[in-house]
Design an enzyme around this catalytic site. Sequence first.
Site, PDB file in Angstrom:
ATOM      1  N   ARG A 198       7.050  52.434  32.592  1.00 20.63           N
ATOM      2  CA  ARG A 198       8.380  52.823  32.103  1.00 20.63           C
ATOM      3  C   ARG A 198       9.168  51.634  31.572  1.00 20.63           C
ATOM      4  O   ARG A 198      10.115  51.792  30.825  1.00 20.63           O
ATOM      5  CB  ARG A 198       9.193  53.470  33.222  1.00 20.63           C
ATOM      6  CG  ARG A 198       8.566  54.712  33.806  1.00 20.63           C
ATOM      7  CD  ARG A 198       9.290  55.137  35.054  1.00 20.63           C
ATOM      8  NE  ARG A 198       9.150  54.078  36.062  1.00 20.63           N
ATOM      9  CZ  ARG A 198       9.908  53.957  37.143  1.00 20.63           C
ATOM     10  NH1 ARG A 198      10.887  54.805  37.363  1.00 20.63           N
ATOM     11  NH2 ARG A 198       9.711  52.988  38.006  1.00 20.63           N
ATOM     12  N   GLU A 249      16.710  42.177  39.589  1.00 15.52           N
ATOM     13  CA  GLU A 249      17.986  41.797  40.190  1.00 15.52           C
ATOM     14  C   GLU A 249      18.450  40.552  39.448  1.00 15.52           C
ATOM     15  O   GLU A 249      17.853  39.494  39.586  1.00 15.52           O
ATOM     16  CB  GLU A 249      17.815  41.496  41.679  1.00 15.52           C
ATOM     17  CG  GLU A 249      17.428  42.707  42.491  1.00 15.52           C
ATOM     18  CD  GLU A 249      17.147  42.372  43.950  1.00 15.52           C
ATOM     19  OE1 GLU A 249      16.852  41.203  44.273  1.00 15.52           O
ATOM     20  OE2 GLU A 249      17.223  43.298  44.764  1.00 15.52           O
ATOM     21  N   HIS A 253      32.580  24.384  25.141  1.00  8.48           N
ATOM     22  CA  HIS A 253      33.832  24.746  25.786  1.00  8.48           C
ATOM     23  C   HIS A 253      33.837  24.385  27.269  1.00  8.48           C
ATOM     24  O   HIS A 253      32.802  24.381  27.920  1.00  8.48           O
ATOM     25  CB  HIS A 253      34.075  26.252  25.653  1.00  8.48           C
ATOM     26  CG  HIS A 253      34.103  26.725  24.241  1.00  8.48           C
ATOM     27  ND1 HIS A 253      33.704  27.988  23.885  1.00  8.48           N
ATOM     28  CD2 HIS A 253      34.470  26.114  23.093  1.00  8.48           C
ATOM     29  CE1 HIS A 253      33.837  28.141  22.570  1.00  8.48           C
ATOM     30  NE2 HIS A 253      34.298  27.011  22.077  1.00  8.48           N
ATOM     31  N   LYS A 302      29.599  28.606  35.365  1.00 10.02           N
ATOM     32  CA  LYS A 302      29.104  29.750  34.595  1.00 10.02           C
ATOM     33  C   LYS A 302      27.656  30.061  34.963  1.00 10.02           C
ATOM     34  O   LYS A 302      26.877  29.153  35.262  1.00 10.02           O
ATOM     35  CB  LYS A 302      29.179  29.449  33.091  1.00 10.02           C
ATOM     36  CG  LYS A 302      30.588  29.205  32.594  1.00 10.02           C
ATOM     37  CD  LYS A 302      30.620  28.836  31.123  1.00 10.02           C
ATOM     38  CE  LYS A 302      32.063  28.594  30.675  1.00 10.02           C
ATOM     39  NZ  LYS A 302      32.136  28.200  29.266  1.00 10.02           N
ATOM     40  N   HIS A 354      30.077  23.686  27.846  1.00  7.80           N
ATOM     41  CA  HIS A 354      29.003  24.649  27.616  1.00  7.80           C
ATOM     42  C   HIS A 354      29.113  25.231  26.217  1.00  7.80           C
ATOM     43  O   HIS A 354      30.213  25.480  25.715  1.00  7.80           O
ATOM     44  CB  HIS A 354      29.086  25.793  28.645  1.00  7.80           C
ATOM     45  CG  HIS A 354      28.162  26.922  28.338  1.00  7.80           C
ATOM     46  ND1 HIS A 354      28.597  28.098  27.762  1.00  7.80           N
ATOM     47  CD2 HIS A 354      26.825  27.032  28.500  1.00  7.80           C
ATOM     48  CE1 HIS A 354      27.551  28.888  27.593  1.00  7.80           C
ATOM     49  NE2 HIS A 354      26.477  28.267  28.027  1.00  7.80           N
ATOM     50  N   TYR A 412      28.060  36.207  30.623  1.00  6.80           N
ATOM     51  CA  TYR A 412      28.106  35.167  31.647  1.00  6.80           C
ATOM     52  C   TYR A 412      29.210  35.436  32.645  1.00  6.80           C
ATOM     53  O   TYR A 412      30.245  36.000  32.330  1.00  6.80           O
ATOM     54  CB  TYR A 412      28.221  33.759  31.046  1.00  6.80           C
ATOM     55  CG  TYR A 412      29.368  33.522  30.111  1.00  6.80           C
ATOM     56  CD1 TYR A 412      30.530  32.909  30.547  1.00  6.80           C
ATOM     57  CD2 TYR A 412      29.271  33.881  28.772  1.00  6.80           C
ATOM     58  CE1 TYR A 412      31.576  32.667  29.683  1.00  6.80           C
ATOM     59  CE2 TYR A 412      30.314  33.644  27.897  1.00  6.80           C
ATOM     60  CZ  TYR A 412      31.469  33.041  28.362  1.00  6.80           C
ATOM     61  OH  TYR A 412      32.505  32.816  27.496  1.00  6.80           O
ATOM     62  N   ASP A 467      36.377  25.230  17.202  1.00  5.63           N
ATOM     63  CA  ASP A 467      35.175  24.421  17.419  1.00  5.63           C
ATOM     64  C   ASP A 467      34.977  23.376  16.316  1.00  5.63           C
ATOM     65  O   ASP A 467      34.439  22.303  16.571  1.00  5.63           O
ATOM     66  CB  ASP A 467      33.945  25.317  17.549  1.00  5.63           C
ATOM     67  CG  ASP A 467      33.983  26.157  18.818  1.00  5.63           C
ATOM     68  OD1 ASP A 467      34.751  25.828  19.743  1.00  5.63           O
ATOM     69  OD2 ASP A 467      33.244  27.159  18.891  1.00  5.63           O
TER      70      ASP A 467
END
Length: 183
Positions: A23, A28, A62, A72, A119, A132, A170
């Site tokens: 399927r 998790e 950032h 994060k 990041h 995130y 940016d």
Amino acid sequence: MQVIDTAIPAVKRVIPKRHGDDRGWFSETFRADVLAQHGIDIAFVQDNQSFSKPAGTLRGLHFQLAPAAQTKLVRVLSGAILDVAVDLRRASPTFGRHVAVRLDAEGGEQLYVPAGFAHGFCTLVPDTMVAYKVDAYYSPAHDRALIWNDPEIGIDWPVSAEEAILSDKDKRAPRLADLGDVF
């Protein structure tokens, strides 16, 4: 779930196990107890999601200043990215160094980026969706950026300056040498 150090041990690759059959698969994607066994005892408070239509979209680099600095846990829901974390912790032996990891929806790998790091990511394919978790709420007053292509950092991005699709924020971000002592 595996938790593996990167070249900067504070940044970790998190690889959820997938249980599959005809399927598809089940996984998790977050287990606080497993992460805590690896020294990651974080209370995430907000989930963020971004969608980037074209390949070559670059978001970052950032970070948020204390007291709103964010840890994060990043994963890709569709598509693929080059995910990057830059160490901004002035007292760290890896200050100014970075980790770059390819993340994609197919593999399901995640990147744990602790507070004290900038990041960012670049989409490698069109229609990429990134999600995130963060452990501090977004705070415009504490929000900062580092220029994505700072030669002092030397990130090998998959796009040139002419190809990168960037926000105005940016494009105007300062270089590492101009940031001052942020962490």
